[in-house]
Design a protein around this motif. Structure first.
Motif, PDB file in Angstrom:
ATOM      1  N   ALA A 135      13.801  36.140 -29.332  1.00  0.00           N
ATOM      2  CA  ALA A 135      12.753  35.141 -29.540  1.00  0.00           C
ATOM      3  C   ALA A 135      11.503  35.466 -28.732  1.00  0.00           C
ATOM      4  CB  ALA A 135      13.280  33.753 -29.172  1.00  0.00           C
ATOM      5  N   LEU A 136      11.684  35.947 -27.499  1.00  0.00           N
ATOM      6  CA  LEU A 136      10.533  36.316 -26.665  1.00  0.00           C
ATOM      7  C   LEU A 136       9.765  37.479 -27.282  1.00  0.00           C
ATOM      8  CD1 LEU A 136      12.120  35.991 -23.109  1.00  0.00           C
ATOM      9  CD2 LEU A 136      10.209  34.646 -24.001  1.00  0.00           C
ATOM     10  N   ALA A 137      10.494  38.465 -27.812  1.00  0.00           N
ATOM     11  CA  ALA A 137       9.829  39.608 -28.441  1.00  0.00           C
ATOM     12  C   ALA A 137       9.027  39.164 -29.659  1.00  0.00           C
ATOM     13  CB  ALA A 137      10.865  40.663 -28.837  1.00  0.00           C
ATOM     14  N   GLN A 138       9.611  38.268 -30.484  1.00  0.00           N
ATOM     15  CA  GLN A 138       8.899  37.775 -31.659  1.00  0.00           C
ATOM     16  C   GLN A 138       7.693  36.924 -31.275  1.00  0.00           C
ATOM     17  OE1 GLN A 138      11.739  35.771 -34.261  1.00  0.00           O
ATOM     18  NE2 GLN A 138      11.674  37.554 -35.619  1.00  0.00           N
ATOM     19  N   ALA A 139       7.861  36.075 -30.240  1.00  0.00           N
ATOM     20  CA  ALA A 139       6.759  35.219 -29.802  1.00  0.00           C
ATOM     21  C   ALA A 139       5.593  36.044 -29.280  1.00  0.00           C
ATOM     22  CB  ALA A 139       7.254  34.256 -28.720  1.00  0.00           C
ATOM     23  N   ALA A 147      10.021  27.143 -26.293  1.00  0.00           N
ATOM     24  CA  ALA A 147      10.416  26.236 -25.211  1.00  0.00           C
ATOM     25  C   ALA A 147      11.893  26.407 -24.905  1.00  0.00           C
ATOM     26  CB  ALA A 147      10.112  24.791 -25.576  1.00  0.00           C
ATOM     27  N   VAL A 148      12.231  26.257 -23.637  1.00  0.00           N
ATOM     28  CA  VAL A 148      13.620  26.271 -23.172  1.00  0.00           C
ATOM     29  C   VAL A 148      13.904  24.939 -22.494  1.00  0.00           C
ATOM     30  CG1 VAL A 148      15.251  27.301 -21.539  1.00  0.00           C
ATOM     31  CG2 VAL A 148      13.777  28.774 -22.923  1.00  0.00           C
ATOM     32  N   LEU A 149      14.967  24.281 -22.930  1.00  0.00           N
ATOM     33  CA  LEU A 149      15.378  22.994 -22.348  1.00  0.00           C
ATOM     34  C   LEU A 149      16.672  23.210 -21.567  1.00  0.00           C
ATOM     35  CD1 LEU A 149      13.391  22.203 -24.607  1.00  0.00           C
ATOM     36  CD2 LEU A 149      14.902  20.309 -25.204  1.00  0.00           C
ATOM     37  N   PHE A 150      16.674  22.832 -20.317  1.00  0.00           N
ATOM     38  CA  PHE A 150      17.872  22.933 -19.470  1.00  0.00           C
ATOM     39  C   PHE A 150      18.471  21.535 -19.360  1.00  0.00           C
ATOM     40  CE2 PHE A 150      20.664  23.476 -15.980  1.00  0.00           C
ATOM     41  CZ  PHE A 150      20.892  24.837 -15.823  1.00  0.00           C
ATOM     42  N   ILE A 151      19.710  21.373 -19.844  1.00  0.00           N
ATOM     43  CA  ILE A 151      20.361  20.059 -19.906  1.00  0.00           C
ATOM     44  C   ILE A 151      21.508  19.998 -18.895  1.00  0.00           C
ATOM     45  CG2 ILE A 151      21.605  18.428 -21.385  1.00  0.00           C
ATOM     46  CD1 ILE A 151      20.308  19.840 -23.798  1.00  0.00           C
ATOM     47  N   ASP A 246       4.615  28.794 -18.560  1.00  0.00           N
ATOM     48  CA  ASP A 246       5.460  28.581 -17.381  1.00  0.00           C
ATOM     49  C   ASP A 246       6.142  29.856 -16.900  1.00  0.00           C
ATOM     50  OD1 ASP A 246       4.855  25.882 -17.319  1.00  0.00           O
ATOM     51  OD2 ASP A 246       6.516  25.354 -18.644  1.00  0.00           O
ATOM     52  N   ALA A 247       6.501  30.719 -17.814  1.00  0.00           N
ATOM     53  CA  ALA A 247       7.187  31.973 -17.454  1.00  0.00           C
ATOM     54  C   ALA A 247       7.115  32.906 -18.658  1.00  0.00           C
ATOM     55  CB  ALA A 247       8.633  31.711 -17.063  1.00  0.00           C
ATOM     56  N   GLN A 248       7.297  34.229 -18.375  1.00  0.00           N
ATOM     57  CA  GLN A 248       7.136  35.222 -19.442  1.00  0.00           C
ATOM     58  C   GLN A 248       8.394  36.036 -19.715  1.00  0.00           C
ATOM     59  OE1 GLN A 248       4.445  35.167 -16.882  1.00  0.00           O
ATOM     60  NE2 GLN A 248       3.738  33.541 -18.247  1.00  0.00           N
ATOM     61  N   ASP A 249       9.477  35.802 -18.998  1.00  0.00           N
ATOM     62  CA  ASP A 249      10.693  36.555 -19.267  1.00  0.00           C
ATOM     63  C   ASP A 249      11.899  35.619 -19.241  1.00  0.00           C
ATOM     64  OD1 ASP A 249      11.976  36.566 -16.501  1.00  0.00           O
ATOM     65  OD2 ASP A 249      10.088  37.561 -16.033  1.00  0.00           O
ATOM     66  N   GLU A 251      14.870  35.408 -17.494  1.00  0.00           N
ATOM     67  CA  GLU A 251      15.370  34.811 -16.248  1.00  0.00           C
ATOM     68  C   GLU A 251      14.392  33.787 -15.702  1.00  0.00           C
ATOM     69  OE1 GLU A 251      18.207  35.027 -14.848  1.00  0.00           O
ATOM     70  OE2 GLU A 251      19.102  36.593 -16.074  1.00  0.00           O
ATOM     71  N   ALA A 252      13.091  34.124 -15.730  1.00  0.00           N
ATOM     72  CA  ALA A 252      12.085  33.213 -15.176  1.00  0.00           C
ATOM     73  C   ALA A 252      12.008  31.923 -15.978  1.00  0.00           C
ATOM     74  CB  ALA A 252      10.727  33.908 -15.134  1.00  0.00           C
ATOM     75  N   LEU A 253      12.167  32.007 -17.306  1.00  0.00           N
ATOM     76  CA  LEU A 253      12.128  30.800 -18.137  1.00  0.00           C
ATOM     77  C   LEU A 253      13.281  29.860 -17.805  1.00  0.00           C
ATOM     78  CD1 LEU A 253      11.077  31.846 -21.752  1.00  0.00           C
ATOM     79  CD2 LEU A 253      10.164  29.932 -20.440  1.00  0.00           C
ATOM     80  N   ILE A 254      14.483  30.417 -17.688  1.00  0.00           N
ATOM     81  CA  ILE A 254      15.643  29.580 -17.386  1.00  0.00           C
ATOM     82  C   ILE A 254      15.536  28.999 -15.983  1.00  0.00           C
ATOM     83  CG2 ILE A 254      18.150  29.617 -17.056  1.00  0.00           C
ATOM     84  CD1 ILE A 254      18.336  31.525 -19.409  1.00  0.00           C
ATOM     85  N   THR A 255      15.059  29.813 -15.032  1.00  0.00           N
ATOM     86  CA  THR A 255      14.869  29.315 -13.668  1.00  0.00           C
ATOM     87  C   THR A 255      13.856  28.185 -13.637  1.00  0.00           C
ATOM     88  OG1 THR A 255      15.439  31.456 -12.702  1.00  0.00           O
ATOM     89  CG2 THR A 255      14.160  29.943 -11.330  1.00  0.00           C
ATOM     90  N   ALA A 256      12.767  28.346 -14.386  1.00  0.00           N
ATOM     91  CA  ALA A 256      11.739  27.307 -14.426  1.00  0.00           C
ATOM     92  C   ALA A 256      12.272  26.032 -15.073  1.00  0.00           C
ATOM     93  CB  ALA A 256      10.519  27.822 -15.185  1.00  0.00           C
TER      94      ALA A 256
END
Length: 548
Positions: A135-139, A147-151, A246-249, A251-256
């Motif tokens: 998804a990141l490569a396509q975006a 968007a990434v949602l952490f639940i 918020d982040a570009q990779d 690991e950083a997206l999930i951490t954020a």
């Protein structure tokens, strides 16, 4: 599936594992689980806390080779979940093994089951990682956002303990179904482990769309869950991270998103939050600091500089001792002592390693002074210790007194170890044994930070301290009664046959105040800043000549 104790010894295993491992169920109990496999890849953490060390992970996956008793090996995906006690420490580990080969030994071409969480049927961390990277490569190519949602399910551990783990697993399955129905077909819902889930929103990854989906997910959890005859209300704290703002990779997206979830949780149950960029920047800086400190402490001779600060007799002006002072030679932080990062060093578990390097470096200087017949060899040298040194269970099973014995010195009478007062208050009985063992080695002991941290003064009469360091900051108190505390503390220490030393004297005003006290030993930049061993030789020589 295999259940092991905290040490990794097998408690029980099911027949499926025994078929994979090629052994009998009655034979495996008591064996180390590592006996049956070899790692193929680095473990992938599942739902880890930000900045968590490898030793602190409670859930992870990795590909391994299972060793059969006939000498053959077969590829297996191993998922490990820690079972925690009330103090959040692992007491057992549940390992789930999924064979990646057919019964004939041929490796599977279709890896579908490798990517599925067996409890909920959702994608697991491995599949989520693949989809997120795609998804990141396509975006990036389409210049779109995602968007990434952490639940995180609020208070699920308490509910799990109340209804039992079997029923808790069933509730998680029902909860996953509700979340899945609330999403669009193009969105990905994955289970990280435990009660944590991730949602990946592709193409329409704006803040507005992410908020709408998040509210829909929370609405899906509003109807009560039926467990036996009880109705249970479950809510979720949800953190939202956006690409690319918020982040570009991966690991950083999930951490954020995880850090945003913590922000949501602080607001109360069932809340959502976007990334707080100030918190994210602070988290990144914290991770950078931990990484740099860890590297520095593992190569201390390259990253640290050892200095010495003289201790002065207030009446005569003579140098009565030295204190070893460490400086981190970092471009930004080198002026700050490691004490400024004591919490970080303690969290990394590296305080003992750094202290031991200081001790050995000071010993090297002392032996050099003895060999050159320097007058510095006659001075006691103080070394600050972290409170971790007061325990017996060190990382290499060498308590402090054993470590000092191994240095094979003729005498340790010149060495003074400074013990932090805050480290004594937690386990005075256990600490007193270590202090008495150090005293028997001939080491002199100083209590550090007295008057700064709370401490039971009655214990001082039972502990083998002959000196105490008091910060000169007490003399800056606005009220006279508070300033009198310094003199009272000095007299109390002297009554216990403990010599007080006032430290942190940086200007004439404080030096004048301290000169009126009954304390006769002082230390600070006003008298002499911390300097190198070479400069110290010259300073002491010039000071001795001036007094003649």
């Amino acid at each position: 599936m295999v259940l092991t104790d905290a040490a990794g010894l097998i408690v029980m295993a099911n027949e499926a594992f025994c078929r994979i491992a090629g052994c009998e169920c009655s034979e495996v109990a008591g064996w180390p689980v590592e006996h049956f496999f070899a790692s193929l890849r680095t473990p992938s953490p599942i739902g880890a806390e930000p900045g968590a060390n490898a030793d602190e992970l409670t859930s992870w996956q990795q590909e391994v080779l299972c060793r059969r008793d006939d000498g053959e090996s077969m590829p297996v995906l191993m998922t490990v979940d820690a079972l925690l006690d009330e103090q959040q420490r692992p007491h057992h580990y549940l390992r789930t093994f999924v064979s990646l080969a057919t019964p004939s030994g041929k490796q599977l071409g279709d890896r579908h089951w490798v990517h599925v969480d067996p409890m909920t049927g959702l994608p697991n961390w491995l599949l989520l990682r693949d989809r997120l990277n795609h998804a990141l490569a396509q975006a990036e190519r389409a210049d779109n956002g995602l968007a990434v949602l952490f639940i995180d399910i609020d208070r699920f551990k308490a509910i799990n303990d109340a209804v039992g783990h079997v029923e808790g697993d069933r509730l998680l399955g029902e909860l996953a179904q509700r979340l899945q129905k609330a999403l669009r077909s193009r969105d990905t819902l994955a289970r990280l482990g435990g009660d944590q889930f991730i949602v990946l929103l592709e193409k329409d990854g704006t803040a507005e769309a992410a908020q709408v989906v998040t509210e829909r997910l929370q609405e899906a959890l509003e109807p009560p869950f039926l467990s036996g005859s009880r109705y249970l209300l479950l809510t979720a704290s949800i953190g939202i991270a956006l690409y690319p703002s918020d982040a570009q990779d991966e690991e950083a997206l999930i951490t954020a998103a995880r850090s945003a979830m913590y922000t949501a949780r602080k607001k109360g149950p069932g809340r959502l939050a976007f990334v707080d960029h100030r918190l994210t920047a602070k988290l990144k800086e914290k991770h950078r600091l931990e990484s740099r400190l860890s590297e520095a402490i593992h190569l201390p001779e390259r990253h640290f500089r050892l200095l010495f600060q003289p201790e002065i007799d207030v009446d005569t002006g003579c140098c009565t001792g030295l204190e070893a002072v460490l400086r981190w030679q970092h471009p930004k932080e080198w002026k700050l002592p490691p004490e400024a990062f004591v919490d970080t060093i303690s969290r990394l578990g590296l305080g003992i390693r750094l202290d031991r390097w200081v001790i050995q470096s000071v010993i090297g200087h002392h032996l050099g002074w003895l060999e050159s017949a320097s007058s510095l060899a006659q001075l006691p040298v103080s070394i600050r210790l972290c409170e971790s040194h007061l325990v017996h269970d060190t990382f290499d099973r060498r308590p402090l007194d054993h470590f000092l014995r191994q240095q094979q010195l003729d005498s340790l009478a010149w060495m003074v170890l400074q013990i932090p007062s805050q480290g004594l208050s937690s386990n005075l009985d256990g600490t007193s044994h270590m202090l008495k063992r150090l005293e028997r080695l001939g080491v002199r002991l100083t209590i550090d930070g007295l008057g700064t941290h709370s401490f039971d003064l009655a214990w001082l009469s039972r502990l083998p301290f002959d000196r105490a360091k008091i910060n000169a900051g007490l003399t800056r108190a606005p009220h006279q009664n508070e300033r009198n505390l310094m003199e009272a503390l000095c007299r109390l220490l002297q009554a216990l046959h403990i010599e007080p030393v006032v430290i942190g004297i940086d200007d004439q005003a404080i030096a004048t105040t301290v000169s009126r006290l009954s304390c006769k030993h002082a230390q600070g930049d006003y008298y002499c800043p911390a300097i190198s061993a070479e400069e110290l030789e010259q300073w002491l020589s010039e000071r001795t000549s001036a007094r003649r």
